[in-house]
Design a protein around this motif. Structure first.
Motif, PDB file in Angstrom:
ATOM      1  N   ALA A  26       9.878 -53.038  55.952  1.00  0.00           N
ATOM      2  CA  ALA A  26      11.056 -52.194  55.330  1.00  0.00           C
ATOM      3  C   ALA A  26      10.761 -50.821  55.276  1.00  0.00           C
ATOM      4  N   THR A  27       9.266 -50.322  55.506  1.00  0.00           N
ATOM      5  CA  THR A  27       9.113 -49.014  55.657  1.00  0.00           C
ATOM      6  C   THR A  27       8.653 -48.297  57.121  1.00  0.00           C
ATOM      7  N   TRP A  28       8.561 -49.225  57.944  1.00  0.00           N
ATOM      8  CA  TRP A  28       7.903 -48.744  59.205  1.00  0.00           C
ATOM      9  C   TRP A  28       8.955 -47.612  59.841  1.00  0.00           C
ATOM     10  N   GLY A  29       8.303 -46.592  60.018  1.00  0.00           N
ATOM     11  CA  GLY A  29       9.194 -45.642  60.918  1.00  0.00           C
ATOM     12  C   GLY A  29      10.219 -44.922  59.945  1.00  0.00           C
ATOM     13  N   ARG A  30      10.064 -44.865  58.572  1.00  0.00           N
ATOM     14  CA  ARG A  30      11.008 -44.209  57.645  1.00  0.00           C
ATOM     15  C   ARG A  30      10.097 -43.273  56.768  1.00  0.00           C
ATOM     16  N   VAL A  31      10.946 -42.175  56.287  1.00  0.00           N
ATOM     17  CA  VAL A  31      10.232 -41.184  55.452  1.00  0.00           C
ATOM     18  C   VAL A  31      10.435 -41.598  54.179  1.00  0.00           C
ATOM     19  N   PRO A 242       1.968 -40.078  56.699  1.00  0.00           N
ATOM     20  CA  PRO A 242       2.445 -38.838  56.404  1.00  0.00           C
ATOM     21  C   PRO A 242       2.079 -38.127  54.997  1.00  0.00           C
ATOM     22  N   ALA A 243       1.976 -39.294  53.996  1.00  0.00           N
ATOM     23  CA  ALA A 243       1.797 -38.854  52.665  1.00  0.00           C
ATOM     24  C   ALA A 243       0.384 -38.239  52.841  1.00  0.00           C
ATOM     25  N   ILE A 244      -0.395 -38.907  53.456  1.00  0.00           N
ATOM     26  CA  ILE A 244      -2.003 -38.583  53.769  1.00  0.00           C
ATOM     27  C   ILE A 244      -2.134 -37.235  54.193  1.00  0.00           C
ATOM     28  N   GLU A 245      -1.325 -37.118  55.465  1.00  0.00           N
ATOM     29  CA  GLU A 245      -1.423 -35.825  56.117  1.00  0.00           C
ATOM     30  C   GLU A 245      -0.851 -34.684  55.317  1.00  0.00           C
ATOM     31  N   ALA A 246       0.197 -34.799  54.548  1.00  0.00           N
ATOM     32  CA  ALA A 246       0.787 -33.790  53.568  1.00  0.00           C
ATOM     33  C   ALA A 246      -0.523 -33.529  52.150  1.00  0.00           C
ATOM     34  N   GLY A 247      -1.170 -34.595  51.831  1.00  0.00           N
ATOM     35  CA  GLY A 247      -2.253 -34.232  50.953  1.00  0.00           C
ATOM     36  C   GLY A 247      -3.388 -33.608  51.486  1.00  0.00           C
ATOM     37  N   VAL A 248      -3.549 -33.865  52.631  1.00  0.00           N
ATOM     38  CA  VAL A 248      -4.863 -33.177  53.447  1.00  0.00           C
ATOM     39  C   VAL A 248      -4.353 -31.791  53.677  1.00  0.00           C
ATOM     40  N   ALA A 249      -3.143 -31.441  54.192  1.00  0.00           N
ATOM     41  CA  ALA A 249      -2.779 -30.109  54.161  1.00  0.00           C
ATOM     42  C   ALA A 249      -2.838 -29.238  52.962  1.00  0.00           C
ATOM     43  N   ALA A 250      -2.364 -30.190  51.915  1.00  0.00           N
ATOM     44  CA  ALA A 250      -2.194 -29.228  50.631  1.00  0.00           C
ATOM     45  C   ALA A 250      -3.563 -28.935  50.082  1.00  0.00           C
ATOM     46  N   LEU A 251      -4.562 -29.701  50.471  1.00  0.00           N
ATOM     47  CA  LEU A 251      -5.966 -29.360  50.098  1.00  0.00           C
ATOM     48  C   LEU A 251      -6.536 -28.373  51.075  1.00  0.00           C
ATOM     49  N   GLY A 252      -5.976 -28.180  52.083  1.00  0.00           N
ATOM     50  CA  GLY A 252      -6.683 -27.115  53.259  1.00  0.00           C
ATOM     51  C   GLY A 252      -7.672 -27.675  54.121  1.00  0.00           C
ATOM     52  N   PHE A 253      -7.512 -29.083  54.098  1.00  0.00           N
ATOM     53  CA  PHE A 253      -8.620 -29.711  55.065  1.00  0.00           C
ATOM     54  C   PHE A 253      -7.996 -29.754  56.467  1.00  0.00           C
ATOM     55  N   PRO A 254      -8.794 -29.924  57.334  1.00  0.00           N
ATOM     56  CA  PRO A 254      -8.390 -29.927  58.821  1.00  0.00           C
ATOM     57  C   PRO A 254      -7.596 -31.025  59.117  1.00  0.00           C
ATOM     58  N   GLN A 255      -6.903 -31.336  60.124  1.00  0.00           N
ATOM     59  CA  GLN A 255      -5.817 -32.353  60.528  1.00  0.00           C
ATOM     60  C   GLN A 255      -6.735 -33.528  60.812  1.00  0.00           C
TER      61      GLN A 255
END
Length: 366
Positions: A26-31, A242-255
């Motif tokens: 149900a969630t694959w490929g969705r935002v 995607p949520a992990i990427e957003a959290g990592v970016a918010a913390l200022g960690f590298p991709q």
């Protein structure tokens, strides 16, 4: 009167993998918004716990070291499929994905899982014991695989940058398959006793006397649910990325730190299974899981990537940077010193956990 839990279809360990697969579809490929992300995280945790349960059922039926091998290979095969899929669809930006994922898996298993297992196993006792012959050969194989596949590309000169030429990649892939195959034969056929749990006197402990016997039908049922749960775990980890990427970016960690987080999620079943085994004074099972997962991660990923490179565009960066090489070298050296005596204390567990913490910290702040 029949027990309410007599039907295996009504147990949470059966329902959780099925629900996880439905949620994945149900969630694959969705935002996803905040609430769906939280729901997916809860379902992911349930799938991990269910996978650990079914892995233990299968392990009790087939015995060691086959039980550890089943879980390690199952997780790795699904993880490899995910890596290859992402690399084929991601283009040049995923050039270092295989390297980052495999190296993270090695650090997590050889320091995180191993250190936690040693700490838990020795918590109520002065020392925890294991078979140095089997564990030593496993560590030697991991070290050789990691050097051939992850260190040498940094120093070869056929290509500019930390990558193999096609011939070198083919050799590394073939060598990885041969080494992994030799180890599996050694572990399961030629010297199986080297990988069985032992007691304080060094005598082999074949079975867990506290566990009830498992029927073949129950074991096959659990094996099927284990595979379903692992597919769901890896898929839901990707959904959460995607949520992990957003959290990592918010913390200022590298991709690249995103790969570490996803690897941690994917390896949760092995982590919990190894910790449970250590708590039951079956340290050899924990070490089989830790080092076996590291070995499978390299020995199966590199050949798969070599084959996929036929369709991949852009470079394939496998060579580690100097900081990563230092961490790998000290991990192998400390691991050897831990393994040689055949027994360890909480100190050794703490040392490996500090190395794991150093890896995570330097991945977040290179």
């Amino acid at each position: 009167m029949a027990s309410r839990t007599s039907s295996p279809w009504l147990r949470w360990t059966t329902i959780a993998p099925a629900v996880a697969v439905v949620v994945l579809a149900a969630t694959w490929g969705r935002v996803l918004g905040t609430v769906p992300v939280i729901i997916v995280a809860v379902v992911l945790a349930a799938a991990v716990l269910a996978a650990v349960h079914h892995a233990e059922v299968v392990a009790h039926r087939v015995g060691e070291p086959f039980g550890s091998l089943v879980l390690a290979v199952a997780v790795t095969v699904i993880e490899v499929a995910l890596i290859v899929t992402l690399m084929i669809s991601g283009g040049p930006k995923t050039a270092s994905l295989a390297r980052d994922t495999v190296f993270a898996a090695v650090m997590i298993t050889c320091n995180g899982i191993l250190g936690l297992s040693l700490l838990v196993g020795a918590w109520r006792r002065k020392t925890t014991v294991f078979n140095a012959e089997g564990t030593g050969s496993a560590l030697a194989t991991v070290a050789t695989l990691a050097t051939l596949s992850l260190v040498l590309p940094t120093f070869t000169t056929s290509r500019s940058g930390p990558e193999f030429s096609p011939g070198q990649l083919g050799f590394a892939a073939l060598a990885s398959l041969i080494l992994y195959g030799l180890f599996v034969v050694t572990q399961t056929v030629r010297h199986r006793d080297f990988f069985l749990p032992i007691d304080d006197k060094g005598a082999v402990v074949e079975e867990d006397s506290h566990a009830k016997p498992t029927t073949t039908r129950t074991a096959l049922f659990s094996l099927g649910l284990l595979l379903v749960a692992l597919v769901a775990v890896v898929g839901l980890a990707k959904v959460e990325s995607p949520a992990i990427e957003a959290g990592v970016a918010a913390l200022g960690f590298p991709q690249s730190f995103v790969g570490v987080v996803i690897a941690l999620l994917v390896l949760l079943p092995e982590t919990l299974a190894a910790t449970n085994a250590a708590r039951r004074d079956r340290m050899q099972v924990s070490l089989n899981l830790a080092l076996g997962s590291a070995m499978a991660s390299i020995g199966l990923t590199i050949p798969a990537i070599a084959l996929a490179s036929i369709w991949l565009s852009g470079p394939l960066l496998l060579g580690l940077d100097p900081t990563q090489i230092v961490l790998l070298v000290i991990t192998v050296v400390v691991g050897g010193l831990t393994v040689v005596p055949g027994r360890a204390t909480r100190l050794q567990g703490g040392v490996h956990l500090v190395l794991f913490a150093a890896f995570v910290f330097l991945a977040a702040s290179p």
